[in-house]
Design a protein around this motif. Sequence first.
Motif, PDB file in Angstrom:
ATOM      1  N   LEU A   1       0.822  -1.205   0.000  1.00  0.00           N
ATOM      2  CA  LEU A   1       0.000   0.000   0.000  1.00  0.00           C
ATOM      3  C   LEU A   1       0.859   1.259   0.000  1.00  0.00           C
ATOM      4  O   LEU A   1       0.593   2.211  -0.749  1.00  0.00           O
ATOM      5  N   ASN A   2       1.914   1.273   0.802  1.00  0.00           N
ATOM      6  CA  ASN A   2       2.805   2.439   0.841  1.00  0.00           C
ATOM      7  C   ASN A   2       3.548   2.620  -0.487  1.00  0.00           C
ATOM      8  O   ASN A   2       3.792   3.755  -0.917  1.00  0.00           O
ATOM      9  N   GLU A   3       3.918   1.534  -1.146  1.00  0.00           N
ATOM     10  CA  GLU A   3       4.582   1.641  -2.447  1.00  0.00           C
ATOM     11  C   GLU A   3       3.651   2.262  -3.487  1.00  0.00           C
ATOM     12  O   GLU A   3       4.070   3.129  -4.275  1.00  0.00           O
ATOM     13  N   ILE A   4       2.389   1.858  -3.485  1.00  0.00           N
ATOM     14  CA  ILE A   4       1.436   2.413  -4.455  1.00  0.00           C
ATOM     15  C   ILE A   4       1.196   3.896  -4.172  1.00  0.00           C
ATOM     16  O   ILE A   4       1.145   4.727  -5.095  1.00  0.00           O
ATOM     17  N   LEU A   5       1.070   4.254  -2.902  1.00  0.00           N
ATOM     18  CA  LEU A   5       0.876   5.668  -2.565  1.00  0.00           C
ATOM     19  C   LEU A   5       2.100   6.496  -2.949  1.00  0.00           C
ATOM     20  O   LEU A   5       1.968   7.628  -3.455  1.00  0.00           O
ATOM     21  N   GLY A   6       3.297   5.948  -2.731  1.00  0.00           N
ATOM     22  CA  GLY A   6       4.503   6.668  -3.139  1.00  0.00           C
ATOM     23  C   GLY A   6       4.585   6.849  -4.645  1.00  0.00           C
ATOM     24  O   GLY A   6       4.975   7.921  -5.133  1.00  0.00           O
ATOM     25  N   ASP A   7       4.225   5.808  -5.407  1.00  0.00           N
ATOM     26  CA  ASP A   7       4.210   5.924  -6.869  1.00  0.00           C
ATOM     27  C   ASP A   7       3.208   6.978  -7.324  1.00  0.00           C
ATOM     28  O   ASP A   7       3.474   7.746  -8.263  1.00  0.00           O
ATOM     29  N   ALA A   8       2.049   7.022  -6.657  1.00  0.00           N
ATOM     30  CA  ALA A   8       1.029   8.006  -7.041  1.00  0.00           C
ATOM     31  C   ALA A   8       1.498   9.429  -6.749  1.00  0.00           C
ATOM     32  O   ALA A   8       1.269  10.346  -7.554  1.00  0.00           O
ATOM     33  N   LEU A   9       2.170   9.634  -5.618  1.00  0.00           N
ATOM     34  CA  LEU A   9       2.668  10.974  -5.308  1.00  0.00           C
ATOM     35  C   LEU A   9       3.727  11.411  -6.311  1.00  0.00           C
ATOM     36  O   LEU A   9       3.756  12.573  -6.738  1.00  0.00           O
TER      37      LEU A   9
END
Length: 376
Positions: free
Chosen positions: A94-102
């Motif tokens: 989940l944190n990886e996806i949020l980082g990619d989105a940012l």
Amino acid sequence: PADECEPATENKAEPVEESKAEPQAEHKDEPVAELQSASAKHQAPSTAPAVDDAPLTALHVLRALIAHKLHQPFSSISPTSTLRDLTGGRSTLLNEILGDALREFNIPTATAAQHLPERLDEAPLSEASQMLEKCAPASSSSSSDTRALGRHSSALLARLFSAKMPGALPMSQARGVLATQHGLSRVHQQDAALLVALSLEPPERLSMAAAHEWLAQVAQAYAQAAGITLAKHTQTVSLKRPGDGVVAGPEFAQAQAKLRRLAERQSEAYDEYLRSSKDDVEMGAAQDVATRDEHTEKTQKQLDALVAELGGEFVEGVQPLFSALKARTYDSWWNWARQDAAAWVADARQAEDWDAPETRARLHRLANRADARLVG
């Protein structure tokens, strides 16, 4: 046109028998003219008509990033799903996806902490994408309805094409295929289709034919996701000019046979003049193709090894860049001339030998670089 079909007023007074007899005698002696008038056709390449426009939205970008991260088809990422449901509650993913989105939306971490809700992962993707769009800088999207590719998606696409596409099919040429063969003529439509391609990454490097088939699958998957219909592409269109004559079968075959014999005689004359046989030409061509394929394969293996060892982002980052706007020219000869003049004056006060060759050469260099301000 009517002016071509009607005879001129000057020809009406001439005898009809004489005007018909001469052209018939000429065409009997020239089968080439009969063949050209019977088989003249124009073939013009055509492209697929443009499809209906569909903007590139933040929701489409977010779904593409999640599909690529989870290794799932684009269609399986529903806009009503949440990040927590899609990741199964795994915090690392989940944190990886949020980082990619940012990174994709170019949102700094400090801005995200201030303006994004803490439970962004529990909001539906349709709402989460709107929140990300509002926090993104104004320059990161071209308009309110459509946007351009971000930093993260651009890096993913560059890695995909460098690792899985043939060397003769860069991303720019792939965009041309999507535009001409599938009707995706707008840049944001091509961007949206390439984002869908991230979830359809092939397991190994494709050949040129397989790459074109893969692009067709990508275009079809994008059309289904966007709710549009792709137009059928026609390779060539055959147009027959008005007024082309129709030659009977035996006459047409006879004209073709004469043209073929003429071409064979010309080919034999060229071969005799150049003293080269067809076997030597074919053998040389085969050797050239083999050498080129071997060189291409060797270069491709070296590129694959570099990408596997250093990563696609590093390889893309070390590509040479040139900008004429960044060129600088430093002309400091005028300043050095003043410094040399000051040094020469200081040496002259110490009784320097004026007739020495070194002194004369020094004065000659000063004279060459002197300007009005130095002399004055």
